[in-house]
Design a protein around this motif. Structure first.
Motif, PDB file in Angstrom:
ATOM      1  N   UNK A 294       0.662  -1.269   0.051  1.00 40.23           N
ATOM      2  CA  UNK A 294      -0.087  -0.088   0.060  1.00 40.23           C
ATOM      3  C   UNK A 294       0.692   1.279   0.153  1.00 40.23           C
ATOM      4  N   UNK A 295       2.112   1.297   0.361  1.00 34.44           N
ATOM      5  CA  UNK A 295       2.858   2.230   0.233  1.00 34.44           C
ATOM      6  C   UNK A 295       3.448   2.919  -1.158  1.00 34.44           C
ATOM      7  N   UNK A 296       2.853   2.245  -2.134  1.00 27.91           N
ATOM      8  CA  UNK A 296       3.732   2.379  -3.369  1.00 27.91           C
ATOM      9  C   UNK A 296       3.223   3.740  -3.759  1.00 27.91           C
ATOM     10  N   UNK A 297       4.325   4.610  -4.695  1.00 31.00           N
ATOM     11  CA  UNK A 297       4.075   5.791  -5.069  1.00 31.00           C
ATOM     12  C   UNK A 297       2.595   6.337  -5.874  1.00 31.00           C
ATOM     13  N   UNK A 298       2.561   5.125  -6.675  1.00 31.55           N
ATOM     14  CA  UNK A 298       1.238   5.435  -7.563  1.00 31.55           C
ATOM     15  C   UNK A 298      -0.190   5.182  -6.976  1.00 31.55           C
TER      16      UNK A 298
ATOM     17  N   UNK B 192      -7.774  13.537  -4.493  1.00 39.05           N
ATOM     18  CA  UNK B 192      -7.203  13.643  -5.879  1.00 39.05           C
ATOM     19  C   UNK B 192      -5.677  13.384  -6.083  1.00 39.05           C
ATOM     20  N   UNK B 193      -5.003  12.899  -4.907  1.00 33.63           N
ATOM     21  CA  UNK B 193      -3.490  12.878  -5.008  1.00 33.63           C
ATOM     22  C   UNK B 193      -3.179  11.552  -4.681  1.00 33.63           C
ATOM     23  N   UNK B 194      -1.821  11.226  -5.203  1.00 32.13           N
ATOM     24  CA  UNK B 194      -1.185   9.887  -4.909  1.00 32.13           C
ATOM     25  C   UNK B 194      -0.166   9.927  -3.887  1.00 32.13           C
ATOM     26  N   UNK B 195       0.407   8.892  -3.370  1.00 30.44           N
ATOM     27  CA  UNK B 195       1.390   8.967  -2.491  1.00 30.44           C
ATOM     28  C   UNK B 195       2.651   9.656  -2.784  1.00 30.44           C
ATOM     29  N   UNK B 196       2.828   9.520  -4.055  1.00 27.75           N
ATOM     30  CA  UNK B 196       4.219  10.048  -4.904  1.00 27.75           C
ATOM     31  C   UNK B 196       5.466   9.885  -4.352  1.00 27.75           C
ATOM     32  N   UNK B 197       5.673   9.868  -3.059  1.00 29.93           N
ATOM     33  CA  UNK B 197       7.082   9.391  -2.503  1.00 29.93           C
ATOM     34  C   UNK B 197       6.931   9.321  -1.077  1.00 29.93           C
TER      35      UNK B 197
ATOM     36  N   UNK C 208      -0.273  -0.992 -11.126  1.00 34.37           N
ATOM     37  CA  UNK C 208       0.476  -1.462 -10.246  1.00 34.37           C
ATOM     38  C   UNK C 208      -0.385  -2.272  -9.423  1.00 34.37           C
ATOM     39  N   UNK C 209      -1.521  -2.251  -9.110  1.00 31.41           N
ATOM     40  CA  UNK C 209      -2.272  -3.363  -8.367  1.00 31.41           C
ATOM     41  C   UNK C 209      -2.011  -4.702  -8.714  1.00 31.41           C
TER      42      UNK C 209
ATOM     43  N   UNK D 196     -10.741   1.133   1.904  1.00 29.56           N
ATOM     44  CA  UNK D 196     -11.046   2.301   2.736  1.00 29.56           C
ATOM     45  C   UNK D 196      -9.379   2.672   2.803  1.00 29.56           C
ATOM     46  N   UNK D 197      -8.582   2.200   3.409  1.00 26.40           N
ATOM     47  CA  UNK D 197      -7.054   2.565   3.720  1.00 26.40           C
ATOM     48  C   UNK D 197      -6.364   2.483   2.663  1.00 26.40           C
ATOM     49  N   UNK D 198      -6.354   1.442   1.843  1.00 27.57           N
ATOM     50  CA  UNK D 198      -5.609   1.035   0.625  1.00 27.57           C
ATOM     51  C   UNK D 198      -6.545   0.976  -0.516  1.00 27.57           C
ATOM     52  N   UNK D 199      -6.809   2.114  -1.077  1.00 31.06           N
ATOM     53  CA  UNK D 199      -7.955   2.386  -2.226  1.00 31.06           C
ATOM     54  C   UNK D 199      -8.086   1.236  -3.082  1.00 31.06           C
TER      55      UNK D 199
END
Length: 531
Positions: free
Chosen positions: A257-261, A295-300, A319-320, A359-362
């Motif tokens: 779930x921590x992937x930037x995408x 509207x935003x992604x984890x990015x880094x 990525x999923x 919910x937490x990991x869309x």
């Protein structure tokens, strides 16, 4: 022929939050968010798998508080209104961002997703329990129960009747809703203490789950570790969590779930939008809140929320799929390795909170969908199973005594008993003593019968481990404290009124309408246990 098994287990649970006495309570939205982001997406992917001929197998708990809320007409009506406001908001967002290409694209994506949720919700007439039950009936989904209100059993064990009530009320509630008795139980917080299996067996349950160390420290030491269930002396089976597969999904350091995408959970339109624009869609008192539109992604790693880039669901879905393939590859290698050592098919048990997925990991439901499909079509090293099917195929296992354990922080009981929440237990213990005493009474009339049953409900609700957990995490603490105190205060008033033969019928009716869980509960479930 496959060399082993993978058992995906989802624990679907939320505390009982229902406030008919108020027009708006923020905490009711825990359920609404989970319906939109987790439960309906899971149902949608189950339907898609069946449609495409994938005979999927999964174990899933649906806890009594969650089942009760999903079937509650008031909460169903409020969810319908919540979804309608969400749809209205996203239509305004699309219009608002007509000249902003990417935001318009995201708005249209969310509008489509919310429409799919609406379609599923209306197709089942708001009864998601019946929707899940169809997959239980087809043997794709093994639905298990939990403690009646997710009470933390090891901290109740000095009152066995209180533990028994949590188990027995849950089993009766399950049968009322699913038309058959449950085969297994997810112990709340996977918390086990020595001897608990006797009650589980007496309730007619066939198996339960613990964290890995509950099996690894068992006596005698299990020959196959967590890669085979053990049987207790009562005949009840115990499955242990596999650390390796759990870490790949859970870990904040190395987990998927921590992937930037992937979508950033903590940046939400409710906080980003112009105040006057978002005002009709936040709290009635004007406080901002999460809307679920992000509207935003984890990015880094290590970036502030203001540094996050725009999310793109296309690349997140890719990525999923990649992560599902990686998870499958790792399970294949794990099964091959274990089979060589064990010389028998291992079972890898991978349990997670259901609300992590969506919910937490869309992207979590996409991950599960891809995992089932890839497993079905792209490999034959392992097969996916649910726990009841596995026990039917493998009725002989080593007999051991599990070790006291729980899952989560440090793996024992300190998360639920520490300086933040220790104050609740003397009150809960006193209420349990009083309830056991009340259970030996014979109700003189219908009013006393109702009061005794309501006392049982109030104690069960006060015992929810969610309140102690929230006090420890430090989020929404005032609500958790308020809920614990209110149930204990209602219980103690009932105790006094019953003993003084002065039951306030009007007050009782109001409390019954608010705390209406377990309409068929029988207070005698707390009677002293024989033998």
């Amino acid at each position: 022929m496959s060399l082993g098994y993978l058992a995906l287990v989802l624990h679907a649970h939320l505390p009982f939050v229902r406030h008919p006495e108020s027009d708006y309570v923020l905490e009711e939205e825990w359920l609404f968010e989970a319906i939109t982001e987790t439960y309906i997406p899971l149902l949608t992917l189950f339907e898609g798998l069946k449609r495409d001929g994938v005979d999927f197998k999964m174990t899933m708990s649906l806890t009594p508080p969650l089942v009760s809320m999903l079937r509650d007409p008031l909460l169903q009506e409020r969810y319908d209104q919540h979804l309608a406001k969400l749809q209205e908001l996203i239509e305004k967002e699309i219009e608002h961002n007509v000249h902003h290409g990417h935001l318009r694209y995201l708005g249209e994506f969310y509008a489509t997703e919310f429409s799919k949720v609406r379609e599923t919700w209306e197709r089942y007439n708001g009864d998601l329990v019946a929707a899940f039950k169809q997959f239980l009936d087809s043997n794709n989904l093994e639905i298990i129960t939990c403690g009646a209100t997710h009470g933390y059993f090891p901290l109740m064990k000095m009152y066995p009747q209180a533990v028994w009530a949590q188990i027995q009320v849950a089993c009766e509630h399950y049968e009322e809703n699913f038309g058959q008795p449950p085969k297994g139980i997810w112990l709340p917080e996977c918390a086990y203490y020595d001897g608990l299996e006797r009650m589980i067996a007496d309730a007619g349950l066939r198996y339960f789950l613990t964290d890995g160390h509950g099996i690894l420290y068992a006596r005698p030491r299990p020959r196959f570790g967590t890669y085979a269930p053990i049987f207790t002396e009562t005949g009840v089976a115990v499955f242990g969590r596999d650390h390796e597969s759990s870490q790949q999904v859970w870990s904040s350091e190395v987990g998927y779930p921590g992937a930037p995408e992937y979508r950033e959970f903590y940046r939400d339109l409710g906080w980003d939008a112009d105040y006057e624009f978002i005002k009709p869609y936040i709290m009635p008192n004007g406080q901002r809140k999460n809307t679920g539109i992000k509207y935003h992604k984890i990015t880094g790693r290590g970036l502030g929320l203001s540094e996050k880039e725009y999310y793109d669901p296309h690349w997140a879905r890719e990525k999923a799929a990649e992560h599902a393939g990686n998870f499958m590859f790792n399970r294949e290698r794990q099964v091959e390795h274990l089979y060589q050592i064990m010389q028998r098919p291992p079972i890898i048990v991978s349990p997670y909170d259901a609300e992590l997925f969506g919910h937490w990991w869309y992207e979590g439901p996409w991950f599960i969908d891809y995992l089932f499909r890839k497993t079905w079509f792209d490999q034959n090293t392992y097969e996916m199973t649910h726990l009841a099917d596995y026990l039917r195929k493998h009725p002989t296992q080593q007999v051991c005594r599990p070790a006291q354990s729980s899952w989560g922080f440090r793996g024992f009981h300190e998360y639920w008993l520490n300086e933040t929440n220790a104050w609740i237990y003397p009150h809960l213990h006193k209420a349990a003593e009083r309830m056991i005493t009340l259970s030996c009474r014979e109700a003189e009339d219908e009013l006393e019968w109702r009061a005794l049953n309501q006392a049982a409900r109030e104690l069960l609700l006060a015992q929810s481990s969610d309140w102690a957990f929230i006090m420890r995490t430090g989020t929404m603490v005032p609500y958790a404290v308020r809920r614990t105190r209110s149930h204990l205060q209602r219980f103690n008033k009932l105790w006094e009124d019953i003993n003084q033969d002065k039951i306030d019928a009007g007050w009782l009716e109001k409390v019954e309408a608010i705390d209406n869980i377990f309409p068929n509960v029988n207070y005698r479930v707390y009677r002293p246990l024989m033998g």
